[in-house]
Write a protein that holds these residues in place. Sequence first.
Motif, PDB file in Angstrom:
ATOM      1  N   ILE A 183       0.833  -1.154  -0.152  1.00  0.00           N
ATOM      2  CA  ILE A 183       0.005   0.055  -0.305  1.00  0.00           C
ATOM      3  C   ILE A 183       0.752   1.321   0.069  1.00  0.00           C
ATOM      4  CG2 ILE A 183      -0.293   0.058   2.397  1.00  0.00           C
ATOM      5  CD1 ILE A 183      -3.087   1.304   2.016  1.00  0.00           C
ATOM      6  N   ASP A 184       0.545   2.246  -0.781  1.00  0.00           N
ATOM      7  CA  ASP A 184       1.285   3.380  -1.071  1.00  0.00           C
ATOM      8  C   ASP A 184       0.631   4.697  -0.286  1.00  0.00           C
ATOM      9  OD1 ASP A 184       3.276   4.798  -2.109  1.00  0.00           O
ATOM     10  OD2 ASP A 184       2.165   5.431  -3.734  1.00  0.00           O
ATOM     11  N   THR A 185       0.992   4.866   1.159  1.00  0.00           N
ATOM     12  CA  THR A 185       0.190   5.636   2.068  1.00  0.00           C
ATOM     13  C   THR A 185       1.086   5.706   3.225  1.00  0.00           C
ATOM     14  OG1 THR A 185      -1.973   6.054   3.382  1.00  0.00           O
ATOM     15  CG2 THR A 185      -1.213   3.917   3.367  1.00  0.00           C
TER      16      THR A 185
ATOM     17  N   ALA B 218       5.851  -1.376  -8.995  1.00  0.00           N
ATOM     18  CA  ALA B 218       5.217  -0.688  -9.853  1.00  0.00           C
ATOM     19  C   ALA B 218       4.715   0.669  -9.063  1.00  0.00           C
ATOM     20  CB  ALA B 218       4.095  -1.243 -10.809  1.00  0.00           C
ATOM     21  N   ALA B 219       4.838   1.734  -9.327  1.00  0.00           N
ATOM     22  CA  ALA B 219       4.650   2.813  -8.345  1.00  0.00           C
ATOM     23  C   ALA B 219       3.808   4.011  -9.128  1.00  0.00           C
ATOM     24  CB  ALA B 219       5.742   3.478  -7.531  1.00  0.00           C
ATOM     25  N   SER B 220       3.319   4.979  -8.473  1.00  0.00           N
ATOM     26  CA  SER B 220       2.502   6.070  -8.953  1.00  0.00           C
ATOM     27  C   SER B 220       1.304   5.288  -9.857  1.00  0.00           C
ATOM     28  CB  SER B 220       3.270   6.799  -9.979  1.00  0.00           C
ATOM     29  OG  SER B 220       2.686   7.878 -10.688  1.00  0.00           O
ATOM     30  N   ILE B 221       0.886   4.350  -9.307  1.00  0.00           N
ATOM     31  CA  ILE B 221      -0.580   3.635  -9.704  1.00  0.00           C
ATOM     32  C   ILE B 221      -1.668   4.443  -9.454  1.00  0.00           C
ATOM     33  CG2 ILE B 221      -1.768   1.609  -9.207  1.00  0.00           C
ATOM     34  CD1 ILE B 221       0.390   0.472 -10.349  1.00  0.00           C
ATOM     35  N   ARG B 222      -2.363   4.479 -10.739  1.00  0.00           N
ATOM     36  CA  ARG B 222      -3.514   5.727 -10.580  1.00  0.00           C
ATOM     37  C   ARG B 222      -4.958   4.746 -10.832  1.00  0.00           C
ATOM     38  NH1 ARG B 222      -0.924  10.181 -12.413  1.00  0.00           N
ATOM     39  NH2 ARG B 222       0.831  10.438 -11.116  1.00  0.00           N
ATOM     40  N   GLY B 223      -4.793   3.659 -11.096  1.00  0.00           N
ATOM     41  CA  GLY B 223      -6.098   2.914 -11.322  1.00  0.00           C
ATOM     42  C   GLY B 223      -5.942   1.369 -11.241  1.00  0.00           C
TER      43      GLY B 223
ATOM     44  N   THR C   1       6.215   4.561   1.714  1.00  0.00           N
ATOM     45  CA  THR C   1       5.872   6.075   2.102  1.00  0.00           C
ATOM     46  C   THR C   1       6.735   7.086   1.187  1.00  0.00           C
ATOM     47  OG1 THR C   1       7.504   6.408   3.652  1.00  0.00           O
ATOM     48  CG2 THR C   1       5.480   5.290   4.546  1.00  0.00           C
ATOM     49  N   ASN C   2       6.341   8.260   1.107  1.00  0.00           N
ATOM     50  CA  ASN C   2       7.346   9.185   0.423  1.00  0.00           C
ATOM     51  C   ASN C   2       7.196  10.494   1.117  1.00  0.00           C
ATOM     52  OD1 ASN C   2       5.107  10.721  -0.793  1.00  0.00           O
ATOM     53  ND2 ASN C   2       5.060   9.293  -2.518  1.00  0.00           N
ATOM     54  N   PRO C   3       7.887  11.473   0.939  1.00  0.00           N
ATOM     55  CA  PRO C   3       7.819  12.679   1.710  1.00  0.00           C
ATOM     56  C   PRO C   3       6.317  13.385   1.545  1.00  0.00           C
ATOM     57  CG  PRO C   3       9.740  12.527   0.933  1.00  0.00           C
ATOM     58  CD  PRO C   3       9.062  11.560   0.160  1.00  0.00           C
TER      59      PRO C   3
ATOM     60  N   PRO D 274       9.689   2.280 -10.581  1.00  0.00           N
ATOM     61  CA  PRO D 274       9.212   3.127 -11.787  1.00  0.00           C
ATOM     62  C   PRO D 274       7.783   3.845 -11.478  1.00  0.00           C
ATOM     63  CG  PRO D 274       9.080   0.653 -12.206  1.00  0.00           C
ATOM     64  CD  PRO D 274       9.528   0.805 -10.820  1.00  0.00           C
ATOM     65  N   PHE D 275       7.844   5.048 -11.777  1.00  0.00           N
ATOM     66  CA  PHE D 275       6.601   5.781 -11.583  1.00  0.00           C
ATOM     67  C   PHE D 275       5.726   5.803 -12.920  1.00  0.00           C
ATOM     68  CE2 PHE D 275       7.177   9.013  -7.788  1.00  0.00           C
ATOM     69  CZ  PHE D 275       7.715   7.764  -7.180  1.00  0.00           C
ATOM     70  N   VAL D 276       5.015   4.784 -12.969  1.00  0.00           N
ATOM     71  CA  VAL D 276       3.920   4.613 -14.081  1.00  0.00           C
ATOM     72  C   VAL D 276       3.142   5.568 -14.331  1.00  0.00           C
ATOM     73  CG1 VAL D 276       2.435   2.943 -14.901  1.00  0.00           C
ATOM     74  CG2 VAL D 276       4.248   2.024 -13.592  1.00  0.00           C
ATOM     75  N   GLY D 277       2.437   6.087 -13.399  1.00  0.00           N
ATOM     76  CA  GLY D 277       1.418   7.263 -13.597  1.00  0.00           C
ATOM     77  C   GLY D 277       2.161   8.563 -13.962  1.00  0.00           C
ATOM     78  N   ARG D 278       3.178   8.935 -13.301  1.00  0.00           N
ATOM     79  CA  ARG D 278       3.599  10.042 -13.894  1.00  0.00           C
ATOM     80  C   ARG D 278       4.316   9.968 -15.148  1.00  0.00           C
ATOM     81  NH1 ARG D 278       6.388  12.766  -8.202  1.00  0.00           N
ATOM     82  NH2 ARG D 278       4.786  11.980  -6.843  1.00  0.00           N
ATOM     83  N   LEU D 279       4.596   8.880 -15.843  1.00  0.00           N
ATOM     84  CA  LEU D 279       5.150   8.742 -16.949  1.00  0.00           C
ATOM     85  C   LEU D 279       3.987   8.806 -18.137  1.00  0.00           C
ATOM     86  CD1 LEU D 279       7.738   5.771 -16.784  1.00  0.00           C
ATOM     87  CD2 LEU D 279       8.130   7.947 -17.984  1.00  0.00           C
TER      88      LEU D 279
ATOM     89  N   VAL E 238      15.356   1.753   2.843  1.00  0.00           N
ATOM     90  CA  VAL E 238      15.566   2.953   2.447  1.00  0.00           C
ATOM     91  C   VAL E 238      15.223   3.362   0.965  1.00  0.00           C
ATOM     92  CG1 VAL E 238      17.304   4.903   2.730  1.00  0.00           C
ATOM     93  CG2 VAL E 238      17.381   3.093   4.343  1.00  0.00           C
ATOM     94  N   LYS E 239      14.491   4.403   0.721  1.00  0.00           N
ATOM     95  CA  LYS E 239      14.205   4.920  -0.460  1.00  0.00           C
ATOM     96  C   LYS E 239      14.886   6.277  -0.798  1.00  0.00           C
ATOM     97  CE  LYS E 239       9.562   5.107  -2.315  1.00  0.00           C
ATOM     98  NZ  LYS E 239       8.063   5.787  -2.279  1.00  0.00           N
ATOM     99  N   LEU E 240      15.831   5.970  -1.980  1.00  0.00           N
ATOM    100  CA  LEU E 240      16.557   6.888  -2.326  1.00  0.00           C
ATOM    101  C   LEU E 240      16.248   7.362  -3.800  1.00  0.00           C
ATOM    102  CD1 LEU E 240      20.144   5.552  -1.384  1.00  0.00           C
ATOM    103  CD2 LEU E 240      18.871   7.014  -0.134  1.00  0.00           C
TER     104      LEU E 240
END
Length: 214
Positions: A5-7, A162-167, A27-29, A128-133, A82-84
């Motif tokens: 979960i991305d939260t 797979a990150a930045s998932i929008r749907g 998580t992210n900032p 990889p940020f799928v949605g932002r691509l 650690v996320k970099l």
Amino acid sequence: MKIFIDTANLDMIREIDSWGILDGVTTNPSLIAKEGTDTPTRVREIAGIVDVPISAEAMSLKAEGMIEEGRTLASIHPNINVKLPMSIDALKATKALSGEGIDVNMTLIFSAHQALLAAKAGARYVSPFVGRLDDIGASGTDVLGQIVNVFLNYGFDTEVIAASIRGPMHVLEAASLGCDIATIPHNVLLQMVSHPKTDEGIQNFIRDYEKSKK
Ligand code: G3P
């Protein structure tokens, strides 16, 4: 495929964990800021409620700072990685941290070239940020597929998130490509559960059951 979960929201994490499907938390900032807290405090709280990998992002931009911050974050709990954000310094820090047994999730990945370098440096995960691509008119799914393929070709242990998932379609595309993990926002997880034909079917069964009782 593992489901993260991305939260940074504790109630959402507890709820999705109660479904029996939760394999990790990212998580992210920005997500941490939305909760009005800070990364060390929140990842400690998350580690107290679920026993799964948890990504915590370091904010330093220089390798030395990333290494120091990475050690501090990882010392909070053994489940913390650690996320970099991808850069030359992040590659150097990944080499150092992975050498110490600290897992790195290389984030803000937008190409297979970046993912290949991150894996070579020893990253445990690439995100990889799928949605932002998709947002910029590229194909997030194509890049995801390239990364999965490159890692398969060379047997890298690095897992693709797979990150930045929008749907839900992004999740399905990730699973179809053989992606290791999708990190999914709470609202998309809810969308994945529902189908109008399921709701209609339940209503019909209830109606027929009530009729058959009379
Ligand atoms: O956690 C990183 C990523 O999933 C962010 O997604 O929707 O802000 O592009 P988004």
